[in-house]
Design an enzyme around this catalytic site. Structure first.
Site, PDB file in Angstrom:
ATOM      1  N   ASP A  64       8.767  33.168  -5.127  1.00 39.22           N
ATOM      2  CA  ASP A  64      10.074  34.621  -5.059  1.00 39.22           C
ATOM      3  C   ASP A  64      10.715  33.557  -6.076  1.00 39.22           C
ATOM      4  O   ASP A  64      12.084  34.007  -6.512  1.00 39.22           O
ATOM      5  CB  ASP A  64      10.110  34.771  -4.252  1.00 39.22           C
ATOM      6  CG  ASP A  64      10.249  36.413  -4.319  1.00 39.22           C
ATOM      7  OD1 ASP A  64      10.629  36.717  -5.441  1.00 39.22           O
ATOM      8  OD2 ASP A  64      11.608  36.889  -3.276  1.00 39.22           O
ATOM      9  N   GLU A  82      16.643  40.315  -0.722  1.00 38.79           N
ATOM     10  CA  GLU A  82      17.649  38.791  -0.798  1.00 38.79           C
ATOM     11  C   GLU A  82      17.883  38.620  -2.037  1.00 38.79           C
ATOM     12  O   GLU A  82      18.998  37.825  -2.075  1.00 38.79           O
ATOM     13  CB  GLU A  82      16.912  38.045   0.164  1.00 38.79           C
ATOM     14  CG  GLU A  82      15.979  37.769  -0.357  1.00 38.79           C
ATOM     15  CD  GLU A  82      14.642  37.892  -1.321  1.00 38.79           C
ATOM     16  OE1 GLU A  82      14.326  37.498  -2.005  1.00 38.79           O
ATOM     17  OE2 GLU A  82      14.166  39.025  -0.585  1.00 38.79           O
ATOM     18  N   ARG A 109      19.003  39.394  -4.710  1.00 39.37           N
ATOM     19  CA  ARG A 109      20.520  40.267  -5.638  1.00 39.37           C
ATOM     20  C   ARG A 109      21.411  39.671  -4.307  1.00 39.37           C
ATOM     21  O   ARG A 109      22.644  39.397  -5.510  1.00 39.37           O
ATOM     22  CB  ARG A 109      20.453  41.407  -5.382  1.00 39.37           C
ATOM     23  CG  ARG A 109      20.643  41.963  -4.343  1.00 39.37           C
ATOM     24  CD  ARG A 109      20.206  43.605  -4.300  1.00 39.37           C
ATOM     25  NE  ARG A 109      18.693  43.760  -4.837  1.00 39.37           N
ATOM     26  CZ  ARG A 109      17.273  45.166  -4.401  1.00 39.37           C
ATOM     27  NH1 ARG A 109      18.950  46.182  -4.656  1.00 39.37           N
ATOM     28  NH2 ARG A 109      16.136  45.249  -4.362  1.00 39.37           N
ATOM     29  N   LYS A 138       7.823  40.817   6.054  1.00 37.92           N
ATOM     30  CA  LYS A 138       6.546  41.224   5.168  1.00 37.92           C
ATOM     31  C   LYS A 138       5.668  40.975   6.321  1.00 37.92           C
ATOM     32  O   LYS A 138       5.255  40.129   6.815  1.00 37.92           O
ATOM     33  CB  LYS A 138       6.427  39.964   4.383  1.00 37.92           C
ATOM     34  CG  LYS A 138       7.489  40.132   2.831  1.00 37.92           C
ATOM     35  CD  LYS A 138       7.203  39.276   1.545  1.00 37.92           C
ATOM     36  CE  LYS A 138       8.354  39.427   0.688  1.00 37.92           C
ATOM     37  NZ  LYS A 138       8.388  41.099   0.387  1.00 37.92           N
ATOM     38  N   LYS A 141      17.341  32.933  -9.799  1.00 36.30           N
ATOM     39  CA  LYS A 141      16.770  33.680  -8.481  1.00 36.30           C
ATOM     40  C   LYS A 141      15.811  33.252  -7.355  1.00 36.30           C
ATOM     41  O   LYS A 141      14.667  33.026  -8.066  1.00 36.30           O
ATOM     42  CB  LYS A 141      15.930  35.404  -7.618  1.00 36.30           C
ATOM     43  CG  LYS A 141      15.532  35.228  -6.720  1.00 36.30           C
ATOM     44  CD  LYS A 141      15.226  36.463  -6.611  1.00 36.30           C
ATOM     45  CE  LYS A 141      14.349  36.629  -5.279  1.00 36.30           C
ATOM     46  NZ  LYS A 141      13.596  38.233  -5.510  1.00 36.30           N
TER      47      LYS A 141
END
Length: 512
Positions: A283, A345, A347, A272, A260
């Protein structure tokens, strides 16, 4: 790379008389054995006047060794059942920070091993702790010069130390830290791909990048949905990056990983707020770890093992084109996904890649599949600094998770396993005939029951892997790896150094 490069030194006495090393670091539970008598006597002399010896990090100057500057880095107790190799890692990391303050540029690391088998990699782990302390962010090196990482080499004295293996793991961790820890413009998706191309240029790992927007839209529909709001800004456009290592000779095992790579996560339409966007340039830690693992694989060049990695590098932006909750999107596998929350998002961007690798895996030799992601706050809440592993039935039957737990403990890269349960599959079931699968609920994962387990069920179904579990004629082992709790030092996603988890655990478990 890495910083510092290790040089194995076999003879302790020779090393202690070598003035080319400018400081001596001794890592151990106590300092009354293994060392030369004269040095032990000096340490005991200091201990008689200073109770900190053996209890906390301590420095002193002596003519007993050629390096003159000595750092004693005690591990603390090692005899309790919960003590693991991180005692060595932490002690060495703390000592390395002291070395930097001293101005040392060529230290000698001496590791006093413990006979317990769980500390068999104490020397490797201590060296890796050095690497964590010495790394500085890529943007800092580019702005200030490589001199901000002044240590280029370290001598290493200790048992069971393979310098080539150590360098390969440290190189992989260095790549993972660079990719994870770099700000969102410097490591936007196209530049993430460029970094990978540069790292693997001329190596045994081939790199291919999907950068055509029409191809991404048609072949990776779930990824495209997340990327929609970023397409209009060319420097933010998504990429799919494939890294592939094929060994010489026969292939006996195939590892297939998806990372990811959310290069920045605004949360999308489920924005957020309240300061929670800070740190979301990290991330991409899962993708960073996958690239780092491939760097280690490239240098180790294992025989009989093929490794394929695919990275989804995407910015989850907010804007008029942003995807929203309630949309139904058909993924590569043909599964219709109802969006529950646009901040779930990660996944989605992995789903199409995992589906495609699942198809490939059917023609590979002894394949195992993995997703690696900073996926859920729940993993951090449930396991703290440990990497969370969620297995399908085949992986559990093959004991893959427990093998990673065992090896991770030995190299200061700890993991914990979670069972996948029927409740996880029920959680993502369709609520109407309009869709086949729900991506998530609309609450924070950290406060959702089984918040880090049910995403594995989603990924299994959305990729078609649920059709290849224990009851299948073509079973495929699959492990979902969530590093939301382990990916940065101290759980500080805005300022903490990336830990490069689970690079060393993957290497020691599957490469040897």
């Amino acid at each position: 790379m890495p910083h510092p490069m290790p040089l194995a030194v076999s003879d302790l006495n020779t090393a202690l008389n070598d003035a080319n090393w400018d400081a001596l670091v001794i890592v151990g539970e106590s300092f009354d054995h293994t060392l030369p008598t004269e040095l032990i006597e000096k340490i005991n002399e200091i201990k008689a006047a200073d109770n900190r010896v053996g209890n906390t990090l301590l420095t002193f100057i002596t003519d007993v060794v050629a390096q003159k500057r000595v750092v004693l880095a005690p591990t603390g107790p090692l005899n309790r059942y919960f003590d693991d190799s991180r005692r060595y890692y932490d002690a060495a990391k703390n000592a390395a920070s002291t070395l930097l303050a001293m101005g040392s540029t060529k230290p000698l690391l001496v590791v006093l091993d413990n006979d317990d088998i769980k500390f068999q990699n104490a020397t490797l782990v201590s060296y890796l702790g050095f690497g964590q302390a010495f790394w500085e962010p890529l943007e800092a090196r580019e702005a200030l010069g490589d001199s901000i990482e002044p240590v280029a080499m370290v001598g290493v004295v200790g048992n069971n130390f393979d310098a080539a293996e150590a360098a390969a793991i440290a190189n992989g961790q260095y790549v993972a830290r660079d990719l994870c820890g770099t700000e969102p413009e410097r490591m936007a998706a196209p530049r993430f791909a460029e970094y990978c191309q540069q790292q693997f240029e001329g190596t045994n790992v081939s790199v291919s990048v999907v950068d055509d927007m029409k191809t991404l839209e048609t072949e990776y529909p779930l990824l495209w949905a997340v990327a929609r709001a970023s397409i209009q800004v060319e420097r933010h456009q998504p990429r799919v990056i494939r890294l592939e290592y094929v060994p010489n000779g026969n292939i006996e095992q195939t590892l297939m990983l998806v990372g990811k790579g959310i290069v920045y996560d605004t949360g999308g339409a489920d924005l957020k707020t309240g300061g929670h966007m800070a740190g979301m340039s990290r991330d991409k830690g899962g993708a960073a770890a996958v690239a780092g693992f491939m760097k280690a694989v490239s240098e180790l060049a294992p025989v009989g093992i093929k490794v394929v990695a695919e990275i989804a590098a995407v910015r989850n932006s907010i804007g008029a084109e942003a995807f929203v909750a309630d949309e139904i999107i058909t993924g590569h596998s043909g599964v219709r996904v109802r969006i529950g929350n646009t901040d779930a998002e990660g996944r989605l961007v992995m789903a199409d890649l995992l589906s495609r690798l699942r198809e490939e895996a059917l023609d590979e030799i002894n394949p195992s599949l993995f997703t690696v992601a900073t996926l859920t706050g729940h993993a951090a809440r449930a396991f703290g600094p440990y990497t969370a592993l969620v297995e399908n039935g085949v992986a559990r039957a093959n004991n893959l998770g427990n093998k990673m737990v065992e090896q991770g403990d030995l190299v200061a890269d700890p993991c914990e396993t979670s069972l996948s349960r029927r409740e996880d599959y029920d959680f993502v079931r369709p609520r109407t005939k309009a869709d086949d699968l729900l991506s998530s609920n609309n609450g924070p994962s950290a406060t959702t029951a089984r918040g880090h387990q049910f995403p594995m069920a989603f990924l299994s179904i959305v990729s078609g892997l649920d059709k290849h579990d224990l009851d299948s004629d073509q079973p495929l082992p699959y492990v979902h790896i969530d590093i939301a709790g382990s990916g940065v030092d101290g759980g500080d996603w805005q300022h903490g150094k990336p830990s490069a988890a689970p690079v060393s655990a993957l290497v020691k478990t599957f490469i040897g």
